[in-house]
Design a protein around this motif. Structure first.
Motif, short mmCIF file in Angstrom:
data_model
loop_
_atom_site.label_atom_id
_atom_site.label_comp_id
_atom_site.label_asym_id
_atom_site.label_seq_id
_atom_site.Cartn_x
_atom_site.Cartn_y
_atom_site.Cartn_z
N UNK A 112 39.76 -27.17 -4.79
CA UNK A 112 39.12 -27.13 -3.48
C UNK A 112 38.22 -25.90 -3.41
N UNK A 113 36.92 -26.13 -3.25
CA UNK A 113 35.98 -25.02 -3.12
C UNK A 113 35.90 -24.55 -1.68
N UNK A 114 36.10 -25.47 -0.75
CA UNK A 114 36.05 -25.13 0.66
C UNK A 114 35.64 -26.32 1.49
N UNK A 115 35.74 -26.14 2.79
CA UNK A 115 35.37 -27.17 3.76
C UNK A 115 34.30 -26.58 4.67
N UNK A 116 33.23 -27.34 4.87
CA UNK A 116 32.13 -26.90 5.73
C UNK A 116 32.04 -27.84 6.92
N UNK A 117 31.90 -27.25 8.10
CA UNK A 117 31.67 -28.03 9.32
C UNK A 117 30.18 -28.00 9.61
N UNK A 118 29.59 -29.17 9.71
CA UNK A 118 28.16 -29.28 10.01
C UNK A 118 28.01 -29.54 11.51
N UNK A 119 27.58 -28.53 12.25
CA UNK A 119 27.50 -28.61 13.70
C UNK A 119 26.13 -28.99 14.22
N UNK A 120 25.09 -28.68 13.46
CA UNK A 120 23.72 -28.93 13.91
C UNK A 120 23.18 -30.17 13.21
N UNK A 121 22.72 -31.17 13.97
CA UNK A 121 22.18 -32.40 13.33
C UNK A 121 20.94 -32.09 12.51
N UNK A 122 20.72 -32.90 11.49
CA UNK A 122 19.53 -32.77 10.66
C UNK A 122 19.81 -33.17 9.23
N UNK A 123 18.80 -32.99 8.40
CA UNK A 123 18.91 -33.29 6.98
C UNK A 123 19.21 -31.98 6.26
N UNK A 124 20.24 -32.01 5.42
CA UNK A 124 20.66 -30.85 4.66
C UNK A 124 20.44 -31.12 3.18
N UNK A 125 19.89 -30.13 2.48
CA UNK A 125 19.73 -30.19 1.03
C UNK A 125 20.57 -29.08 0.42
N UNK A 126 21.10 -29.34 -0.75
CA UNK A 126 21.90 -28.33 -1.44
C UNK A 126 21.90 -28.62 -2.93
N UNK A 127 22.44 -27.67 -3.69
CA UNK A 127 22.45 -27.78 -5.15
C UNK A 127 23.60 -26.95 -5.70
N UNK A 128 23.80 -27.11 -6.99
CA UNK A 128 24.63 -26.18 -7.75
C UNK A 128 23.65 -25.21 -8.40
N UNK A 129 23.75 -23.95 -8.04
CA UNK A 129 22.82 -22.95 -8.56
C UNK A 129 23.30 -22.26 -9.81
N UNK A 130 24.38 -22.73 -10.42
CA UNK A 130 24.91 -22.11 -11.64
C UNK A 130 24.07 -22.56 -12.82
N UNK A 131 23.62 -21.61 -13.61
CA UNK A 131 22.85 -21.93 -14.82
C UNK A 131 21.69 -22.85 -14.54
N UNK A 132 21.59 -23.94 -15.31
CA UNK A 132 20.51 -24.91 -15.16
C UNK A 132 21.00 -26.20 -14.51
N UNK A 133 22.11 -26.13 -13.78
CA UNK A 133 22.68 -27.34 -13.19
C UNK A 133 21.71 -28.04 -12.24
N UNK A 134 21.01 -27.30 -11.40
CA UNK A 134 20.05 -27.92 -10.48
C UNK A 134 18.90 -28.56 -11.28
N UNK A 135 18.46 -27.91 -12.34
CA UNK A 135 17.42 -28.47 -13.20
C UNK A 135 17.87 -29.80 -13.81
N UNK A 136 19.18 -29.93 -14.06
CA UNK A 136 19.72 -31.14 -14.65
C UNK A 136 20.02 -32.21 -13.61
N UNK A 137 19.67 -31.93 -12.35
CA UNK A 137 19.83 -32.95 -11.31
C UNK A 137 21.05 -32.78 -10.43
N UNK A 138 21.72 -31.65 -10.49
CA UNK A 138 22.90 -31.45 -9.66
C UNK A 138 22.46 -30.97 -8.28
N UNK A 139 21.96 -31.93 -7.51
CA UNK A 139 21.46 -31.67 -6.16
C UNK A 139 22.01 -32.72 -5.20
N UNK A 140 22.06 -32.36 -3.94
CA UNK A 140 22.53 -33.31 -2.92
C UNK A 140 21.69 -33.22 -1.69
#
Length: 122
Positions: free
Chosen positions: A94-122
């Motif tokens: 378990x890395x953690x739990x996030x509560x999303x309180x504000x509506x909208x579109x959220x983007x995120x990634x794994x910023x470790x090494x080249x993970x985002x370059x390899x497509x680890x995005x959400x």
């Protein structure tokens, strides 16, 4: 007397360790797994106030909803969020739990090494 102190401190250590293990899992409205250089699912539709648990299944990952590690530009999410780098296990960490309180579109990634370059995005 020293013997009793040793037993007392050992008992406190064991109870403290049990407390760490006995804590509940990542309880949330939704779960995202970090596995094989991807977030699964990579897209979610949630209502304001709902929670998302991020579970690392093997590998070393973070959850970065602040700054795009490829471009250096901010994600401009309605709210910034970040979960620290963790090492996953086959059972899931378990890395953690996030509560999303504000509506909208959220983007995120794994910023470790080249993970985002390899497509680890959400």
């Amino acid at each position: 007397m020293t013997y009793l102190k040793s037993i007392f401190f050992s008992l406190i250590f064991l109870l403290g360790s049990f407390n760490l293990v006995a804590q509940g899992p990542c309880d949330a409205d939704h779960t995202v797994l970090l596995i094989d250089y991807e977030f699964s699912p990579s897209e979610l539709t949630i209502a304001p106030g709902e929670t998302v648990a991020f579970i690392n299944v093997e590998g070393t990952h973070d959850v970065n909803g602040v700054t795009n590690s490829i471009t250096g530009d901010p994600f401009n999410n309605p709210e910034d969020f970040y979960l620290n780098e963790t090492i996953g296990t086959t059972a899931g960490t378990c890395m953690g739990v996030i509560t999303f309180s504000v509506p909208g579109v959220y983007n995120y990634e794994c910023g470790v090494g080249f993970h985002a370059d390899l497509g680890m995005v959400g």
